[in-house]
Design an enzyme around this catalytic site. Structure first.
Site, PDB file in Angstrom:
ATOM      1  N   THR A   1      35.456  40.469  43.652  1.00 33.45           N
ATOM      2  CA  THR A   1      36.133  39.537  44.570  1.00 33.45           C
ATOM      3  C   THR A   1      37.359  40.168  45.235  1.00 33.45           C
ATOM      4  O   THR A   1      37.969  39.555  46.101  1.00 33.45           O
ATOM      5  CB  THR A   1      36.596  38.274  43.813  1.00 33.45           C
ATOM      6  OG1 THR A   1      37.407  38.703  42.708  1.00 33.45           O
ATOM      7  CG2 THR A   1      35.427  37.449  43.302  1.00 33.45           C
ATOM      8  N   GLY A   2      37.725  41.364  44.814  1.00 29.26           N
ATOM      9  CA  GLY A   2      38.931  42.001  45.346  1.00 29.26           C
ATOM     10  C   GLY A   2      38.678  42.690  46.683  1.00 29.26           C
ATOM     11  O   GLY A   2      37.557  42.685  47.209  1.00 29.26           O
TER      12      GLY A   2
ATOM     13  N   ALA B   1      37.934  46.243  38.520  1.00 23.32           N
ATOM     14  CA  ALA B   1      38.755  45.103  38.069  1.00 23.32           C
ATOM     15  C   ALA B   1      40.075  45.593  37.500  1.00 23.32           C
ATOM     16  O   ALA B   1      40.114  46.543  36.722  1.00 23.32           O
ATOM     17  CB  ALA B   1      38.000  44.295  37.021  1.00 23.32           C
TER      18      ALA B   1
ATOM     19  N   GLN C   1      44.532  44.129  36.939  1.00 18.56           N
ATOM     20  CA  GLN C   1      45.760  43.488  37.397  1.00 18.56           C
ATOM     21  C   GLN C   1      46.387  44.599  38.221  1.00 18.56           C
ATOM     22  O   GLN C   1      46.956  45.543  37.689  1.00 18.56           O
ATOM     23  CB  GLN C   1      46.616  43.072  36.180  1.00 18.56           C
ATOM     24  CG  GLN C   1      47.838  42.228  36.524  1.00 18.56           C
ATOM     25  CD  GLN C   1      48.788  42.866  37.509  1.00 18.56           C
ATOM     26  OE1 GLN C   1      48.682  42.663  38.738  1.00 18.56           O
ATOM     27  NE2 GLN C   1      49.708  43.663  37.029  1.00 18.56           N
ATOM     28  N   SER C   2      46.263  44.506  39.548  1.00 21.10           N
ATOM     29  CA  SER C   2      46.497  45.688  40.386  1.00 21.10           C
ATOM     30  C   SER C   2      47.881  45.720  41.040  1.00 21.10           C
ATOM     31  O   SER C   2      48.159  46.616  41.825  1.00 21.10           O
ATOM     32  CB  SER C   2      45.413  45.760  41.471  1.00 21.10           C
ATOM     33  OG  SER C   2      45.628  44.746  42.429  1.00 21.10           O
TER      34      SER C   2
ATOM     35  N   THR D   1      44.339  55.867  40.094  1.00 21.30           N
ATOM     36  CA  THR D   1      45.323  55.589  41.148  1.00 21.30           C
ATOM     37  C   THR D   1      46.374  56.684  41.312  1.00 21.30           C
ATOM     38  O   THR D   1      46.732  57.368  40.343  1.00 21.30           O
ATOM     39  CB  THR D   1      46.058  54.261  40.823  1.00 21.30           C
ATOM     40  OG1 THR D   1      47.228  54.150  41.628  1.00 21.30           O
ATOM     41  CG2 THR D   1      46.488  54.182  39.367  1.00 21.30           C
TER      42      THR D   1
ATOM     43  N   GLU E   1      49.308  56.097  41.545  1.00 18.21           N
ATOM     44  CA  GLU E   1      50.473  55.695  40.744  1.00 18.21           C
ATOM     45  C   GLU E   1      50.601  56.555  39.480  1.00 18.21           C
ATOM     46  O   GLU E   1      51.665  56.615  38.872  1.00 18.21           O
ATOM     47  CB  GLU E   1      50.376  54.218  40.346  1.00 18.21           C
ATOM     48  CG  GLU E   1      50.568  53.242  41.496  1.00 18.21           C
ATOM     49  CD  GLU E   1      51.994  53.169  42.009  1.00 18.21           C
ATOM     50  OE1 GLU E   1      52.929  53.097  41.190  1.00 18.21           O
ATOM     51  OE2 GLU E   1      52.177  53.190  43.244  1.00 18.21           O
TER      52      GLU E   1
ATOM     53  N   TYR F   1      51.925  49.316  34.877  1.00 21.64           N
ATOM     54  CA  TYR F   1      50.604  49.430  35.520  1.00 21.64           C
ATOM     55  C   TYR F   1      50.104  50.872  35.433  1.00 21.64           C
ATOM     56  O   TYR F   1      48.967  51.137  35.033  1.00 21.64           O
ATOM     57  CB  TYR F   1      50.723  48.987  36.981  1.00 21.64           C
ATOM     58  CG  TYR F   1      49.541  49.352  37.866  1.00 21.64           C
ATOM     59  CD1 TYR F   1      48.388  48.574  37.871  1.00 21.64           C
ATOM     60  CD2 TYR F   1      49.575  50.473  38.706  1.00 21.64           C
ATOM     61  CE1 TYR F   1      47.298  48.897  38.684  1.00 21.64           C
ATOM     62  CE2 TYR F   1      48.509  50.813  39.517  1.00 21.64           C
ATOM     63  CZ  TYR F   1      47.367  50.018  39.496  1.00 21.64           C
ATOM     64  OH  TYR F   1      46.298  50.357  40.301  1.00 21.64           O
TER      65      TYR F   1
ATOM     66  N   LYS G   1      46.883  52.488  33.527  1.00 16.84           N
ATOM     67  CA  LYS G   1      45.853  53.226  34.273  1.00 16.84           C
ATOM     68  C   LYS G   1      45.692  54.658  33.742  1.00 16.84           C
ATOM     69  O   LYS G   1      44.627  55.254  33.858  1.00 16.84           O
ATOM     70  CB  LYS G   1      46.214  53.252  35.766  1.00 16.84           C
ATOM     71  CG  LYS G   1      45.911  51.928  36.495  1.00 16.84           C
ATOM     72  CD  LYS G   1      44.419  51.810  36.810  1.00 16.84           C
ATOM     73  CE  LYS G   1      44.105  50.595  37.651  1.00 16.84           C
ATOM     74  NZ  LYS G   1      42.681  50.470  37.970  1.00 16.84           N
TER      75      LYS G   1
END
Ligand code: NAP
Ligand code: G4F
Length: 363
Positions: free
Chosen positions: A11-12, A82, A84-85, A128, A130, A152, A156
């Site tokens: 859904t993202g 999926a 919590q981005s 990512t 990040e 985050y 990751k």
């Protein structure tokens, strides 16, 4: 063998583009959705009901739901998107972020092993830029040391290493795409680019006075999400299971993004002041339309992301320059100008309808 993809995070932003991409390639696409009180599936609504597109309830925090689903779907490729981005949110909900973004990756890997699909199912992990965090070199490539700089990014980093570990320990085809920021008209509204393009559209149409931002000096390598999902697929079609940096190789500040977004919305900005007192002023009206608020500062901020996509270019034949920075900003602003105008018209129609119903003009 039939290509069957399982996408977590369907859904993202990325999940929706990747679904379209894989369906066009003839894949059977399965997506994981989770229960929420408001059914918010706007990005994939146009795909629902297609014969090759199927949605299933599961959750990255629920091992059994993942094990059962992987067994039922028997995917040949899993795209683990999926998460919590949101980096800033990870400071407020660090434990949940670790549960989904770190342990969630392990759950997917174990679901594949439990169903004995190690040799037939390839796994893409949404890693990512990040991970580079408090950067140790610019630009960043596959060999640049990691220095995660938020809850985050730390979560990751576990995802990155557990993918590598399962590749080496169990000879699984599982790899990371180390993706730099990628944006689009489907980007979540609290990420800085979309926050700016929506605000520029609202301000240009008299629906908002000013937008408050955090660190305007932060540098990002921004690409177009639609271009980046192709790379996720290319990584899984490569003859070797390897990790790739996906980026444009071009860097801009948040301030530059805002200047261009307002330009496309018909407002030329002039910048005045420094730090917390900096303001973006509409040259025509003299009004402040961009201001800085400490609310959007992060306890630790990643300020210099700049990717080197040479390996993806060379080994995957991917073109990092398909959509330029200017084109990306233009697409997003054009979309949001239309969205704000359409929301206005819908609002007027609702008000009129309410009035007509009250007066008995329509029943
Ligand atoms: P996004 O728009 O925030 O989408 C995140 C997706 O994860 C949504 O579908 C969300 O479902 C789902 N999700 C969150 N928690 C879940 C849970 N507990 N169980 C099941 N699903 C859950 O993110 P995106 O921009 O598409 O990014 C996709 C992935 O790439 C993420 O892993 C992100 O961290 C990573 N990434 C993104 C970028 C970027 O610039 N966009 C760059 C590098 C890496 P709901 O709709 O139900 O919330
Ligand atoms: O748009 P952002 O929130 O994206 P950020 O933190 O780079 O994270 C995104 O990209 C990562 C890839 O590098 C993904 F892994 C992650 O999932 C997500 O998709 O913030 C970008 C920069 C930051 O330095 C932030 O401090 O913009 C700065 N910023 C300035 N004002 C702001 C704001 N960020 C947000 N969200 N809101 C502001 O008002």
């Amino acid at each position: 063998m039939k290509n069957v993809a399982l996408i977590t995070g369907v859904t993202g932003q990325d999940g929706s583009y990747l679904s379209e991409f894989l369906l066009a390639k003839g894949y059977e696409v399965h997506g994981i959705i989770r229960r929420s009180s408001v059914d918010y599936r706007e990005r994939i609504a146009h795909l629902e009901g297609r014969p090759n597109f199927h949605l299933h309830y599961a959750d990255m925090g629920d091992s059994m739901s993942l094990v059962k689903l992987v067994g039922k779907v028997q995917p040949t490729e899993i795209y683990n998107l999926a998460a919590q981005s949101h980096v800033q949110v990870s400071f407020d909900a660090p434990e949940y972020t670790a549960e989904v973004d770190a342990v969630g990756v392990l759950r997917i890997l174990e679901a594949v092993r439990t169903n004995h699909l190690e040799s037939t199912c390839k796994i893409y992990q949404a890693s990512t830029s990040e991970l580079y965090g408090k950067v140790e070199e610019v630009p960043q490539n596959e060999n640049t040391p990691f220095h995660p700089y938020s809850p985050y990014a730390v979560a990751k980093l576990y995802g990155y290493w557990i993918i590598k570990e399962y590749r080496e320990a169990y000879n699984m085809f599982c790899c990371s795409g180390i993706l730099f920021n990628h944006e689009s008209e489907r980007r979540g509204e609290t990420f800085v680019t979309r926050k700016i393009t929506l605000a520029a559209a609202r301000i240009a149409q008299g629906k908002q006075d000013c937008v408050y931002l955090g660190n305007l000096d932060s540098l990002r390598d921004w690409g177009y999400a639609k271009d980046y999902v192709e790379c996720m697929w290319l990584i899984l079609q490569h003859d070797k299971s390897e990790d790739f940096v996906i980026a444009t190789g071009v860097q801009h500040t948040v301030r530059e993004f805002a200047t261009l977004a307002f330009h496309y919305a018909g407002i030329e900005l002039r910048w005045e002041g420094e730090g917390i007192n900096e303001r973006g002023i509409d040259q025509k009206t003299g009004k402040t339309v961009v201001a800085v608020s400490e609310d959007f500062y992060r306890p630790t901020d990643v300020v210099n992301l700049w990717g080197d996509p040479s390996k993806a270019k060379r080994e995957l034949g991917w073109n990092p320059q398909t959509t330029s920075f200017e084109e990306l900003v233009r697409i997003m602003v054009q979309h949001d100008m239309q969205k704000v105008a359409a929301d206005h018209i819908a609002g007027v129609m609702r008000t009129n309808l309410a009035e007509y119903l009250e007066k008995g003009v329509v029943k």
